[in-house]
Design an enzyme around this catalytic site. Structure first.
Site, PDB file in Angstrom:
ATOM      1  NE  ARG A  36      -2.514  -7.722  -4.313  1.00  0.00           N
ATOM      2  CZ  ARG A  36      -3.149  -7.978  -3.094  1.00  0.00           C
ATOM      3  NH1 ARG A  36      -2.775  -8.041  -2.098  1.00  0.00           N
ATOM      4  NH2 ARG A  36      -4.503  -8.280  -3.623  1.00  0.00           N
ATOM      5  CG  HIS A  71      -1.960  -1.078   1.383  1.00  0.00           C
ATOM      6  ND1 HIS A  71      -2.095  -1.905   2.466  1.00  0.00           N
ATOM      7  CD2 HIS A  71      -2.878  -1.550   0.442  1.00  0.00           C
ATOM      8  CE1 HIS A  71      -3.107  -2.686   2.349  1.00  0.00           C
ATOM      9  NE2 HIS A  71      -3.686  -2.305   1.157  1.00  0.00           N
ATOM     10  CB  SER A 104      -4.388  -6.578   4.823  1.00  0.00           C
ATOM     11  OG  SER A 104      -4.095  -5.318   4.214  1.00  0.00           O
ATOM     12  CE  LYS A 133     -21.754  -9.046   9.409  1.00  0.00           C
ATOM     13  NZ  LYS A 133     -21.847  -9.715   8.217  1.00  0.00           N
TER      14      LYS A 133
END
Ligand code: PNS
Length: 166
Positions: free
Chosen positions: A95, A22, A133, A46
């Site tokens: 990517r 990022h 991530s 969530k």
């Protein structure tokens, strides 16, 4: 076109957490646009590992010496947020080919929702093409090293979180 108008881009995502992939895209964007706003979605998952406030605070720290990089959280439709911030560009990183299908769907949906906003895809440096991530969280949770793949501040916060949860 009004040549005096700033070219503003938004770089939206969950950033749970921010990775060096990022960071690489943001720095490339900061060279291309007058301002780039890192827009952190508030309710992407969530059960995020980091709260939106924690994610904003980490990104603010990482880009504190880059005056044309801003960091905010947002809710609702991305195109509404982009219009509100007078951004004409949405930046997304690509990517690998596997990213393309979903990114194409999002770009075309966003074009339908906000025809004046253009999506621009950027490639990260090769050494980050496998970094996500999700994988960072998995490797870290299982005790693997993530140094060099996330900013130091993020690694520190991951460590703090693990210490608190153990
Ligand atoms: O990091 P991510 O999870 O790939 O980012 C996805 C994100 C935040 C860019 C996307 O979920 C988004 O834009 N959400 C906001 C709601 C919205 O506008 N949805 C329609 C987009 S096609």
């Amino acid at each position: 076109m009004n040549t005096l108008r700033e070219r503003v881009a938004v770089y939206p995502g969950s950033f749970d957490p921010l990775t060096n992939g990022h960071v690489d895209i943001i720095l490339r964007g900061a060279r291309l646009f007058d301002r780039i706003i890192v827009a952190i979605l508030r309710n992407a998952e969530k059960n995020p590992l980091f709260s939106p406030e924690e994610r904003v605070s980490m990104a603010l720290d990482v880009f504190r010496e880059h005056p044309n990089v801003e960091v905010e959280s947002f809710e609702g439709l991305l195109v509404d947020y982009a219009e509100l911030r007078r951004a004409s560009v949405i930046v997304r990183g690509l990517r690998a080919v596997s990213d393309f299908e979903f990114e194409l769907q999002m770009a075309l949906m966003n074009r339908r929702l906000g025809p004046d906003i253009e999506t621009v895809f950027m490639m990260p440096a090769e050494q980050y093409t496998y970094v996500s991530s999700r994988l960072i969280k998995e490797v870290f949770a299982l005790g693997g090293p993530v140094a060099g793949l996330v900013p130091e501040m993020v690694e520190e916060r991951l460590r703090e979180k693990r210490a608190r949860n153990s």
